[in-house]
Design a protein around this motif. Structure first.
Motif, PDB file in Angstrom:
ATOM      1  N   VAL A   1       1.134  -1.381  -0.024  1.00  0.00           N
ATOM      2  CA  VAL A   1      -0.187  -0.255   0.182  1.00  0.00           C
ATOM      3  C   VAL A   1       1.036   1.199   0.190  1.00  0.00           C
ATOM      4  O   VAL A   1       1.510   1.615   0.646  1.00  0.00           O
ATOM      5  CB  VAL A   1      -1.328  -0.095   1.497  1.00  0.00           C
ATOM      6  N   ALA A   2       1.109   2.224  -1.244  1.00  0.00           N
ATOM      7  CA  ALA A   2       1.424   3.590  -1.236  1.00  0.00           C
ATOM      8  C   ALA A   2       0.393   4.904  -0.409  1.00  0.00           C
ATOM      9  O   ALA A   2      -0.491   4.654   0.020  1.00  0.00           O
ATOM     10  CB  ALA A   2       1.680   4.117  -2.458  1.00  0.00           C
ATOM     11  N   LEU A   3       0.833   5.469   0.303  1.00  0.00           N
ATOM     12  CA  LEU A   3       0.585   6.108   1.014  1.00  0.00           C
ATOM     13  C   LEU A   3       1.228   7.513   0.361  1.00  0.00           C
ATOM     14  O   LEU A   3       1.866   8.504   0.535  1.00  0.00           O
ATOM     15  CB  LEU A   3       1.466   6.570   2.333  1.00  0.00           C
ATOM     16  N   ALA A   4      -0.802   8.218   0.280  1.00  0.00           N
ATOM     17  CA  ALA A   4      -0.201   9.536  -0.865  1.00  0.00           C
ATOM     18  C   ALA A   4      -0.830  10.510   0.202  1.00  0.00           C
ATOM     19  O   ALA A   4      -1.931  10.852   0.226  1.00  0.00           O
ATOM     20  CB  ALA A   4      -1.135   9.095  -2.030  1.00  0.00           C
ATOM     21  N   LEU A   5       0.235  11.423   0.477  1.00  0.00           N
ATOM     22  CA  LEU A   5      -0.841  12.371   1.127  1.00  0.00           C
ATOM     23  C   LEU A   5      -0.819  13.805  -0.031  1.00  0.00           C
ATOM     24  O   LEU A   5       0.146  13.384  -0.972  1.00  0.00           O
ATOM     25  CB  LEU A   5       0.695  12.852   2.131  1.00  0.00           C
ATOM     26  N   PRO A   6      -0.726  14.992  -0.025  1.00  0.00           N
ATOM     27  CA  PRO A   6      -0.927  16.044  -0.129  1.00  0.00           C
ATOM     28  C   PRO A   6      -0.129  16.697  -0.683  1.00  0.00           C
ATOM     29  O   PRO A   6       1.020  16.862  -0.141  1.00  0.00           O
ATOM     30  CB  PRO A   6      -1.892  16.881   0.602  1.00  0.00           C
ATOM     31  N   SER A   7       0.078  16.897  -1.943  1.00  0.00           N
ATOM     32  CA  SER A   7       2.046  17.268  -2.528  1.00  0.00           C
ATOM     33  C   SER A   7       2.705  15.756  -3.664  1.00  0.00           C
ATOM     34  O   SER A   7       3.602  16.441  -3.680  1.00  0.00           O
ATOM     35  CB  SER A   7       2.440  18.517  -2.041  1.00  0.00           C
ATOM     36  N   VAL A   8       1.754  15.119  -3.374  1.00  0.00           N
ATOM     37  CA  VAL A   8       2.369  13.570  -3.200  1.00  0.00           C
ATOM     38  C   VAL A   8       3.560  13.942  -4.920  1.00  0.00           C
ATOM     39  O   VAL A   8       2.831  14.749  -5.975  1.00  0.00           O
ATOM     40  CB  VAL A   8       1.463  12.464  -3.870  1.00  0.00           C
ATOM     41  N   VAL A   9       4.162  13.446  -5.145  1.00  0.00           N
ATOM     42  CA  VAL A   9       5.373  13.479  -6.177  1.00  0.00           C
ATOM     43  C   VAL A   9       4.437  12.380  -7.348  1.00  0.00           C
ATOM     44  O   VAL A   9       5.005  11.072  -6.862  1.00  0.00           O
ATOM     45  CB  VAL A   9       5.939  13.643  -5.919  1.00  0.00           C
TER      46      VAL A   9
ATOM     47  N   PRO B   1      -4.516  16.537  -4.232  1.00  0.00           N
ATOM     48  CA  PRO B   1      -3.771  17.119  -5.717  1.00  0.00           C
ATOM     49  C   PRO B   1      -2.655  17.170  -5.047  1.00  0.00           C
ATOM     50  O   PRO B   1      -1.775  15.843  -3.837  1.00  0.00           O
ATOM     51  CB  PRO B   1      -3.993  18.217  -4.417  1.00  0.00           C
ATOM     52  N   THR B   2      -1.475  17.084  -6.659  1.00  0.00           N
ATOM     53  CA  THR B   2      -0.515  15.810  -6.454  1.00  0.00           C
ATOM     54  C   THR B   2       0.040  17.646  -6.555  1.00  0.00           C
ATOM     55  O   THR B   2       0.607  18.381  -6.927  1.00  0.00           O
ATOM     56  CB  THR B   2       0.072  15.692  -7.939  1.00  0.00           C
ATOM     57  N   SER B   3       2.022  16.954  -6.352  1.00  0.00           N
ATOM     58  CA  SER B   3       3.307  18.372  -7.296  1.00  0.00           C
ATOM     59  C   SER B   3       2.815  18.404  -8.251  1.00  0.00           C
ATOM     60  O   SER B   3       3.315  19.681  -8.248  1.00  0.00           O
ATOM     61  CB  SER B   3       4.343  17.453  -6.299  1.00  0.00           C
ATOM     62  N   GLN B   4       2.319  18.320  -9.322  1.00  0.00           N
ATOM     63  CA  GLN B   4       2.349  18.611 -10.611  1.00  0.00           C
ATOM     64  C   GLN B   4       1.260  19.669 -11.119  1.00  0.00           C
ATOM     65  O   GLN B   4       0.109  19.344 -12.225  1.00  0.00           O
ATOM     66  CB  GLN B   4       2.581  17.571 -11.142  1.00  0.00           C
ATOM     67  N   GLY B   5      -0.277  19.500 -10.456  1.00  0.00           N
ATOM     68  CA  GLY B   5      -1.123  20.220  -9.981  1.00  0.00           C
ATOM     69  C   GLY B   5      -2.539  19.447 -10.803  1.00  0.00           C
ATOM     70  O   GLY B   5      -3.342  20.246 -10.316  1.00  0.00           O
ATOM     71  N   TYR B   6      -2.380  18.130 -10.448  1.00  0.00           N
ATOM     72  CA  TYR B   6      -3.560  17.608 -10.680  1.00  0.00           C
ATOM     73  C   TYR B   6      -3.062  16.680  -9.469  1.00  0.00           C
ATOM     74  O   TYR B   6      -2.975  16.764  -8.848  1.00  0.00           O
ATOM     75  CB  TYR B   6      -3.376  16.759 -12.000  1.00  0.00           C
TER      76      TYR B   6
ATOM     77  N   PRO C   1       5.549   8.100  -1.191  1.00  0.00           N
ATOM     78  CA  PRO C   1       6.496   7.915  -1.936  1.00  0.00           C
ATOM     79  C   PRO C   1       7.011   9.722  -0.826  1.00  0.00           C
ATOM     80  O   PRO C   1       6.318   9.877  -0.424  1.00  0.00           O
ATOM     81  CB  PRO C   1       5.728   8.622  -2.823  1.00  0.00           C
ATOM     82  N   GLY C   2       7.961  10.064  -2.011  1.00  0.00           N
ATOM     83  CA  GLY C   2       7.898  12.134  -1.514  1.00  0.00           C
ATOM     84  C   GLY C   2       6.400  13.260  -2.216  1.00  0.00           C
ATOM     85  O   GLY C   2       5.987  12.221  -3.302  1.00  0.00           O
ATOM     86  N   CYS C   3       7.088  13.933  -1.371  1.00  0.00           N
ATOM     87  CA  CYS C   3       6.090  15.041  -1.105  1.00  0.00           C
ATOM     88  C   CYS C   3       6.582  15.897  -1.497  1.00  0.00           C
ATOM     89  O   CYS C   3       7.609  16.761  -1.080  1.00  0.00           O
ATOM     90  CB  CYS C   3       4.999  15.209   0.101  1.00  0.00           C
ATOM     91  N   ALA C   4       5.868  17.476  -2.006  1.00  0.00           N
ATOM     92  CA  ALA C   4       6.552  18.728  -2.768  1.00  0.00           C
ATOM     93  C   ALA C   4       6.867  19.451  -1.462  1.00  0.00           C
ATOM     94  O   ALA C   4       7.831  20.325  -1.191  1.00  0.00           O
ATOM     95  CB  ALA C   4       5.984  19.550  -3.616  1.00  0.00           C
ATOM     96  N   SER C   5       6.059  19.188  -0.575  1.00  0.00           N
ATOM     97  CA  SER C   5       6.473  20.040   0.628  1.00  0.00           C
ATOM     98  C   SER C   5       7.053  18.695   2.047  1.00  0.00           C
ATOM     99  O   SER C   5       6.749  17.808   2.250  1.00  0.00           O
ATOM    100  CB  SER C   5       4.598  20.397   1.838  1.00  0.00           C
ATOM    101  N   LEU C   6       7.771  19.154   2.397  1.00  0.00           N
ATOM    102  CA  LEU C   6       8.482  18.635   3.333  1.00  0.00           C
ATOM    103  C   LEU C   6       7.950  18.805   5.350  1.00  0.00           C
ATOM    104  O   LEU C   6       8.609  18.658   6.009  1.00  0.00           O
ATOM    105  CB  LEU C   6      10.198  19.444   3.965  1.00  0.00           C
ATOM    106  N   GLU C   7       6.989  18.948   5.055  1.00  0.00           N
ATOM    107  CA  GLU C   7       6.016  19.539   6.771  1.00  0.00           C
ATOM    108  C   GLU C   7       6.174  18.445   6.871  1.00  0.00           C
ATOM    109  O   GLU C   7       5.454  16.661   6.592  1.00  0.00           O
ATOM    110  CB  GLU C   7       5.253  19.954   6.603  1.00  0.00           C
ATOM    111  N   ALA C   8       6.122  18.087   8.229  1.00  0.00           N
ATOM    112  CA  ALA C   8       5.411  16.928   9.067  1.00  0.00           C
ATOM    113  C   ALA C   8       5.020  16.428   8.671  1.00  0.00           C
ATOM    114  O   ALA C   8       3.626  17.255   8.338  1.00  0.00           O
ATOM    115  CB  ALA C   8       5.229  17.491  10.038  1.00  0.00           C
ATOM    116  N   PRO C   9       4.368  14.904   8.525  1.00  0.00           N
ATOM    117  CA  PRO C   9       2.872  14.612   8.046  1.00  0.00           C
ATOM    118  C   PRO C   9       2.177  14.479   9.506  1.00  0.00           C
ATOM    119  O   PRO C   9       2.312  15.067  10.876  1.00  0.00           O
ATOM    120  CB  PRO C   9       3.458  13.275   8.307  1.00  0.00           C
ATOM    121  N   PRO C  10       0.118  14.536   9.089  1.00  0.00           N
ATOM    122  CA  PRO C  10      -0.382  15.095  10.683  1.00  0.00           C
ATOM    123  C   PRO C  10      -0.139  14.203  11.266  1.00  0.00           C
ATOM    124  O   PRO C  10      -0.183  12.657  11.655  1.00  0.00           O
ATOM    125  CB  PRO C  10      -1.657  15.167   9.671  1.00  0.00           C
TER     126      PRO C  10
END
Length: 313
Positions: free
Chosen positions: A6-14, A46-51, A71-80
């Protein structure tokens, strides 16, 4: 029994990082795995590429995973906090946690990397170390696998790590088949060091007076005494001033220039290793091999195949 990834996808995922996991673990060609994507925003992420991505699984899907890929995210902030706590919970149950590129920031926030070596994209390695001083960050590794947790460097290094995990889970034959399907080598030599850009400091003072000469005469001995004479000062004073201005001793800097020129010649010419060693002042093929291995972790032939193709040795 299938292995559930299972891949964890957070907002601004790459998306590229996410696609690596999907391509390696989500293909019908490898029925030993099942693959899905879980997100706190399963209907529109939302992804890092705008879609945006939709049709994802809710976060609770992580609880059923054998491996969680982050996966990485455009934001490097801590996860919730809820995500961080859930990752710790599933890790406590024996789930393997794997980060790709800057996903290491999310994994490090759980504390599960404390006291362990880890890697991320070389551009972000310093920031990862600063934020998580208990993690031993290795900016040169393509990937690091501790069994229960694993991290990869940036971009294509995520492919290297995922194929390594297939090799660990299912053996070399299956891993080689995945690599062929993805048109990538089953294993890459060297580490991130070969890709890191080390900008030269702007020359000034004593260093400025000799740098042009060095770069035009790399095939010469270039001793400290000779460079000091060009600068018009004593050898001891020259060495002290040069080191203060450039950040390395004259000998170290000259050697780095020789290796940089050797890399350029390996990339752009068909010259043999002995000829390159002579032209760069490294002297012998043996010394060139040792210096290049120290610098980028590759032999001259490996370096040439990687960056130019095998055009002869």
């Amino acid at each position: 029994m299938t292995h559930r990834v299972v891949a964890l996808a957070l907002p601004s995922v790459v998306p590229f990082d996410l696609a690596i996991a999907a391509q390696v673990f989500g293909s019908p060609a490898e029925p030993e795995y099942t693959f899905e994507i879980a997100s706190p925003a399963p209907d529109s992420l939302p992804t890092s590429q705008g879609y945006a991505l939709s049709g994802l699984s809710p976060l609770r899907a992580l609880c059923e995973a054998d491996t969680v890929v982050i996966p990485g995210c455009a934001s490097l902030e801590a996860p919730p906090d809820a995500v961080r706590e859930l990752l710790c919970e599933v890790a406590g149950r024996g789930t393997r946690l794997v980060s790709i590129c800057t996903g290491a920031f999310i994994l490090a926030a759980t504390g599960l990397l404390d006291g362990l070596t880890a890697t991320t994209h070389w551009q972000d390695a310093t920031e990862l170390q600063a934020r998580f001083p208990r993690v031993v960050v290795d900016p040169n590794a393509l990937y690091i696998d501790h069994g229960h947790v694993a991290t990869s460097a940036g971009m294509a290094a995520g492919i290297d790590l995922c194929i390594h995990l297939v090799r660990t889970d299912l053996g070399q034959t299956v891993a080689a088949g995945v690599a062929r399907r993805m048109v990538v080598p089953p294993h890459r030599s060297g580490g991130q060091a070969q890709y890191i850009d080390h900008p030269e400091p702007a020359p000034r003072g004593v260093a400025h007076s000799v740098i042009d000469h060095v770069q035009r005469h790399l095939d010469s001995p270039l001793t400290n005494a000779e460079l000091a004479r060009l600068a018009g000062i004593s050898s001891r004073h020259f060495s002290r001033c040069f080191t203060a201005e450039v950040g390395s001793t004259p000998l170290q800097w000259v050697t780095a220039q020789r290796v940089a020129e050797a890399r350029r010649l390996l990339e752009t010419t068909g010259l043999g290793i002995d000829a390159i060693a002579a032209r760069t002042g490294l002297g012998t093929a043996t010394n060139l091999r040792r210096r290049l291995k120290d610098a980028v972790g590759l032999s001259p032939s490996e370096y040439r195949r990687t960056y130019r193709g095998d055009v002869g040795r």
